[in-house]
Motif scaffolding. Structure first.
Motif, mmCIF file in Angstrom:
data_model
loop_
_atom_site.group_PDB
_atom_site.id
_atom_site.type_symbol
_atom_site.label_atom_id
_atom_site.label_comp_id
_atom_site.label_asym_id
_atom_site.label_seq_id
_atom_site.Cartn_x
_atom_site.Cartn_y
_atom_site.Cartn_z
ATOM 1 N N HIS A 172 0.847 -1.195 0.000
ATOM 2 C CA HIS A 172 0.000 0.000 0.000
ATOM 3 C C HIS A 172 0.885 1.249 0.000
ATOM 4 O O HIS A 172 1.852 1.331 0.762
ATOM 5 C CB HIS A 172 -0.921 0.015 1.218
ATOM 6 C CG HIS A 172 -1.785 -1.199 1.353
ATOM 7 N ND1 HIS A 172 -2.979 -1.339 0.672
ATOM 8 C CD2 HIS A 172 -1.622 -2.342 2.063
ATOM 9 C CE1 HIS A 172 -3.513 -2.512 0.963
ATOM 10 N NE2 HIS A 172 -2.711 -3.141 1.810
ATOM 11 N N GLN A 180 -4.556 7.466 0.138
ATOM 12 C CA GLN A 180 -4.286 6.114 -0.348
ATOM 13 C C GLN A 180 -3.909 6.206 -1.818
ATOM 14 O O GLN A 180 -4.765 6.343 -2.688
ATOM 15 C CB GLN A 180 -5.530 5.238 -0.161
ATOM 16 C CG GLN A 180 -5.949 5.028 1.282
ATOM 17 C CD GLN A 180 -5.081 3.988 1.984
ATOM 18 O OE1 GLN A 180 -4.305 3.281 1.339
ATOM 19 N NE2 GLN A 180 -5.207 3.894 3.292
ATOM 20 N N CYS A 244 -6.506 16.081 1.297
ATOM 21 C CA CYS A 244 -6.940 14.857 1.973
ATOM 22 C C CYS A 244 -6.463 14.853 3.421
ATOM 23 O O CYS A 244 -7.202 14.449 4.331
ATOM 24 C CB CYS A 244 -6.402 13.636 1.229
ATOM 25 S SG CYS A 244 -6.805 12.057 2.001
ATOM 26 N N ASN A 529 -18.887 8.737 4.616
ATOM 27 C CA ASN A 529 -18.923 7.742 3.537
ATOM 28 C C ASN A 529 -18.806 8.410 2.166
ATOM 29 O O ASN A 529 -18.124 7.891 1.266
ATOM 30 C CB ASN A 529 -20.218 6.929 3.616
ATOM 31 C CG ASN A 529 -20.265 6.029 4.828
ATOM 32 O OD1 ASN A 529 -19.231 5.621 5.358
ATOM 33 N ND2 ASN A 529 -21.464 5.703 5.290
ATOM 34 N N ASP A 532 -15.161 9.416 1.760
ATOM 35 C CA ASP A 532 -14.309 8.260 1.444
ATOM 36 C C ASP A 532 -14.437 7.868 -0.024
ATOM 37 O O ASP A 532 -13.457 7.427 -0.645
ATOM 38 C CB ASP A 532 -14.686 7.078 2.337
ATOM 39 C CG ASP A 532 -14.352 7.328 3.797
ATOM 40 O OD1 ASP A 532 -13.518 8.217 4.070
ATOM 41 O OD2 ASP A 532 -14.941 6.648 4.668
ATOM 42 N N ALA A 533 -15.630 8.025 -0.572
ATOM 43 C CA ALA A 533 -15.829 7.674 -1.979
ATOM 44 C C ALA A 533 -15.033 8.590 -2.906
ATOM 45 O O ALA A 533 -14.642 8.182 -4.008
ATOM 46 C CB ALA A 533 -17.318 7.740 -2.329
ATOM 47 N N HIS A 536 -11.565 7.116 -3.513
ATOM 48 C CA HIS A 536 -11.458 5.779 -4.090
ATOM 49 C C HIS A 536 -10.833 5.831 -5.479
ATOM 50 O O HIS A 536 -10.094 4.921 -5.868
ATOM 51 C CB HIS A 536 -12.836 5.131 -4.176
ATOM 52 C CG HIS A 536 -13.358 4.663 -2.856
ATOM 53 N ND1 HIS A 536 -14.663 4.278 -2.653
ATOM 54 C CD2 HIS A 536 -12.740 4.514 -1.657
ATOM 55 C CE1 HIS A 536 -14.826 3.925 -1.387
ATOM 56 N NE2 HIS A 536 -13.682 4.064 -0.765
ATOM 57 N N LYS A 537 -11.127 6.885 -6.231
ATOM 58 C CA LYS A 537 -10.657 6.930 -7.619
ATOM 59 C C LYS A 537 -9.140 6.999 -7.727
ATOM 60 O O LYS A 537 -8.558 6.273 -8.544
ATOM 61 C CB LYS A 537 -11.297 8.102 -8.358
ATOM 62 C CG LYS A 537 -10.935 8.087 -9.843
ATOM 63 C CD LYS A 537 -11.762 9.051 -10.657
ATOM 64 C CE LYS A 537 -11.443 8.915 -12.130
ATOM 65 N NZ LYS A 537 -12.244 9.826 -12.969
ATOM 66 N N THR A 539 -6.953 5.785 -5.748
ATOM 67 C CA THR A 539 -6.463 4.445 -5.404
ATOM 68 C C THR A 539 -6.669 3.480 -6.561
ATOM 69 O O THR A 539 -5.761 2.707 -6.922
ATOM 70 C CB THR A 539 -7.190 3.926 -4.151
ATOM 71 O OG1 THR A 539 -6.998 4.848 -3.081
ATOM 72 C CG2 THR A 539 -6.653 2.572 -3.742
ATOM 73 N N GLU A 540 -7.849 3.512 -7.179
ATOM 74 C CA GLU A 540 -8.134 2.615 -8.294
ATOM 75 C C GLU A 540 -7.276 2.949 -9.509
ATOM 76 O O GLU A 540 -6.758 2.047 -10.182
ATOM 77 C CB GLU A 540 -9.615 2.697 -8.647
ATOM 78 C CG GLU A 540 -10.542 2.192 -7.545
ATOM 79 C CD GLU A 540 -12.000 2.455 -7.865
ATOM 80 O OE1 GLU A 540 -12.260 3.097 -8.911
ATOM 81 O OE2 GLU A 540 -12.866 2.024 -7.080
#
Length: 775
Positions: A172, A180, A244, A529, A532-533, A536-537, A539-540
């Motif tokens: 990670h 992240q 962040c 929530n 956090d979403a 996510h991008k 990280t992906e």
């Protein structure tokens, strides 16, 4: 030919317990070490202890230590999957991460030079929030251990990556310890997952690739992964990571404020529970409101109410309760108005900035989804509305409670035939408000149909909870459940009337939704929530961009048998160094007990790797080598700087009853450059077939030996601090040396053959210890 290394003994200490990990700070005279108890101790060069951080749990081991470059921040990886960031300066725990697997290693990368041109993206709005947003006030009521979370910011010092390597093979990346920034599962890129072990994973000097040293079946491999997103989006990533980090700090502050709110509310309930709620619970539902309303309107008190007022309470007692409740409600009001509202506004500011970044698709297309960012901003706006709703509820309750307390004192004085002060006499408007408050003290539930009134005796649904003096209108906001008494709608509000008449407005994404049924806790979780979403991008995108570009086969390894201990068959340890001057990444690793390989990967774009393969044993043509240097094996190795490799070695020819001897070897990389081979990086590079092993004794001016007393187990060096630390005596003795000492100053320098001067008493004592029967 061997030489003598310039080292000066600074001191040695017998530790109170086994030391399992050591790491020197790059800039300050601080060394951190982890003990077998799971503690992390930070001390100075003069042995002065600075701080001891306790273990996070029972039977938890310290797996890895890493200092942030030129800072006092220490990353610690534990066997229970926890990663903690510790600040030696403030002696506090900054933050923590929890993973599901045992940790192999954690480390900070080198600092990212933000002044270099990392692309065409530039931003002049850095830290402008400090100009526009007021500083959040400290939470004085919270526990000091929790309050420290808000005192230090995540982006402390130079920006860098925090890399977490799991024993399962997952890696990670975290930028600034907050964002992240992608992950990779190494088991998806090997041929023999049943015989897999990861030794180290390192970011390259340009932050666009990683090197993974691992076991794949019976081969020791180096996998090179390139990442296009890291290469092209570093500057936008730094911008996003900074925001962040600010968002994470604000989330911590909101959580801490909510804890303070809960504690303040519990104080209010405690004051009320002492007398008033106890009496309310003893009466059937509905009688309290009826009896008090009868007392207020007609001046008649029932026997139960009169007994409660004169025997349970008194004028002085009730005044004491009233003052305590008013003070607690005032504290509650201040927490919501200042801390909670201020942090909600800060959160909206940061999310609004991220939503603005999302509009710059040229730079942030791979990192931010505009729709997701806008949805997080709407969720934050809904949280702001819920905070204002709670604030109005507290204001109303504070006004009603003051009126209720004044009426209670007035009633007690009137029933006891005492003189009533003029300021206690209620006006007509206050009497009407008091009657409304008493009516709503125990509100009626919604009307039900006849079928609903016939409750099933076998039903497990509990009856609705009763209100206690109407206080649940505030306490309900602090529960993770829907509001049993939602805030009443104000018919005079034009906006609410417009939304009620036009249903399309409530579904429009241009407006912030206001759910009247959610509690503050539910609205906070919904906002978190959505936030956090947003992250996510990146990280992906970064995770999906890792591409295996080269596989370097270093050597063969013995097979892994189930339940077999390979410590006696193989020995693999490694060290990594970024050579900025040569624009190369250097990796040194042992490929067996007697051999090591030094790899130098070029970052200049020519795609070559230079390999130097050395062994501790004498070569075929080695001459004039002391017999004691002929039978050695590796114990540990670390890069001292870009031109030297520090090696800890141990003799293997100790006779019966003799203790093995240890050596500190300073190996010159510049002297060994002529013995290296150069290879072109490609999909597959087989170094074990195209390299030649050279004895360090055959490299002129290559190796400088130092004999060490005792059996040494671990090494920690720092070229910038010019120090070296050695663990010996089963990791219970720590010895510190000063390196690069001038000859005229080296008064206490250890001789090359110091191990030969071990006294007979020490040898006899060692034999006696080895022959001593076990208890």
């Amino acid at each position: 030919m061997t030489q003598t290394s310039s080292m000066k003994l600074l001191g040695a200490r017998n530790m109170s317990c086994i030391v399992e990990r050591m790491e020197w700070n790059n800039k300050m005279d601080l060394i951190a070490y982890g003990t077998e108890k799971g503690e992390v101790v930070i001390q100075r060069l003069n042995w002065q202890k600075i701080v001891t951080f306790p273990t996070p749990g029972e039977d938890v081991r310290v797996r890895s230590l890493s200092w942030q470059m030129d800072e006092t921040l220490l990353a610690v990886g534990y066997s229970n999957g926890k990663v903690a960031l510790l600040d030696a300066e403030s002696e506090t725990i900054i933050s923590g991460l929890i993973y599901e697997d045992d940790i192999k290693k954690v480390y900070f990368s080198k600092a990212i030079n933000s002044e270099e041109s990392l692309g065409t993206y530039t931003c002049s709005a850095k830290d402008k929030h400090r100009r526009f947003l007021p500083k959040l006030q400290p939470l004085t009521n919270i526990d000091p251990c929790l309050k420290t979370l808000d005192q230090k910011s995540f982006p402390k010092g130079s920006p860098c990556f925090l890399v977490v390597i799991m024993r399962s093979g997952k890696v990670h990346l975290l930028l600034l310890g907050a964002l992240q920034a992608g992950s990779i599962d190494l088991t998806q890129h090997i041929l023999h997952p049943e015989q897999f072990d990861v030794y180290d994973v390192r970011l390259n000097g340009d932050f666009n690739a990683i090197y993974a040293l691992l076991r794949d079946g019976q081969e020791l491999k180096m996998l090179h992964f390139h990442n296009q997103v890291l290469q092209e989006c570093m500057a936008p990533m730094l911008e996003l990571a900074t925001h962040c980090a600010h968002i994470l700090e604000t989330k911590n502050y909101i959580n801490d404020t909510q804890q303070c709110l809960t504690e303040a509310w519990e104080t209010v309930q405690l004051e009320m529970d002492n007398k008033l709620t106890k009496y309310a619970n003893s009466q059937p539902y509905g009688l309290i409101s009826a009896h008090f309303l009868e007392l207020h309107v007609f001046g008649f008190a029932t026997f139960e109410v009169e007994e409660f007022l004169f025997e349970t309470l008194s004028e002085k007692g009730f005044k004491k309760i009233a003052n305590s409740v008013d003070l607690s409600l005032s504290n509650l009001q201040s927490l919501v108005f200042k801390q909670l509202n201020g942090s909600a506004v800060n959160m909206f500011y940061f999310l609004n900035t991220i939503a603005g970044f999302g509009r710059m698709s040229h730079f942030f297309e791979s990192l931010i989804s505009p729709d997701v960012a806008n949805e997080a901003m709407r969720a934050c706006g809904a949280f702001v509305l819920k905070v204002h709703e709670l604030q109005r509820t507290i204001d109303t309750l504070l006004h009603d409670m003051k009126l209720f307390h004044a009426w209670m004192i007035f009633t007690i004085l009137r029933l006891s035939h005492q003189e009533i002060p003029d300021d206690l006499v209620l006006t007509e408007e206050e009497n009407i408000a008091m009657a409304d408050f008493l009516c709503s003290m125990e509100p009626e539930f919604d009307d039900r149909s006849d079928d609903e009134d016939e409750l099933d005796p076998l039903s497990e649904t509990p009856p609705p909870a009763r209100s206690k003096f109407n206080l649940e209108r505030v306490g309900q906001y602090l529960d993770n459940a829907y509001l049993p008494q939602p805030y009443p709608k104000d018919p005079s509000q034009l906006w609410e009337e417009m939304v009620a008449e036009n249903e399309c407005l409530s579904h429009c994404k241009l407006f912030v939704p206001h759910d009247m049924n959610l509690s503050l806790v539910q609205q906070r979780d919904k906002m978190f929530n959505a936030i956090d979403a947003v992250f996510h991008k990146p990280t992906e995108s970064i995770s999906g961009s890792f591409k295996l570009s080269s596989t370097v086969i270093c050597n063969d390894l013995p097979p892994m048998e189930p339940g077999e201990d390979l410590k006696d068959k193989e020995f693999v340890t490694c060290s990594y160094y970024v050579n900025e001057a040569a624009r190369s990444d250097m990796l040194a690793c042992t490929i067996s007990w007697q051999e090591a390989m030094i790899l130098e990967f070029s970052r200049a774009g020519d795609g070559w790797v230079r390999c130097t393969r050395i062994k501790l044993e004498p070569g075929l043509f080695t001459t004039s080598v002391n017999e004691d240097f002929c039978y050695l094996r590796f114990v540990d190795l670390q890069f001292y700087n870009e031109s030297s490799l520090s090696i800890l070695a141990q003799s293997t020819n100790a006779g019966p009853g003799m203790r093995p001897h240890s050596f500190f070897v300073q190996f010159s990389l510049s002297a060994a450059r002529n013995q290296s081979t150069q290879h072109q990086m490609g999909p597959l590079v087989k170094l074990k077939e195209t390299t030649v092993t050279h004895s360090i004794h055959d490299i002129v001016d290559g190796a400088a030996f130092k004999g060490l007393d005792g059996l040494c187990d671990m090494l920690a060096v720092s070229g910038s601090r010019k120090v070296a630390t050695v663990l010996s005596d089963r990791k219970r003795k720590m010895t510190i040396f000063e390196m690069e000492i001038e000859e005229e100053e080296d008064d206490t320098e250890m001789s090359q053959a110091s191990f030969l001067d071990i006294s007979k008493e020490s040898v006899i004592a060692g034999v006696a210890d080895s022959e001593k029967p076990e208890a």
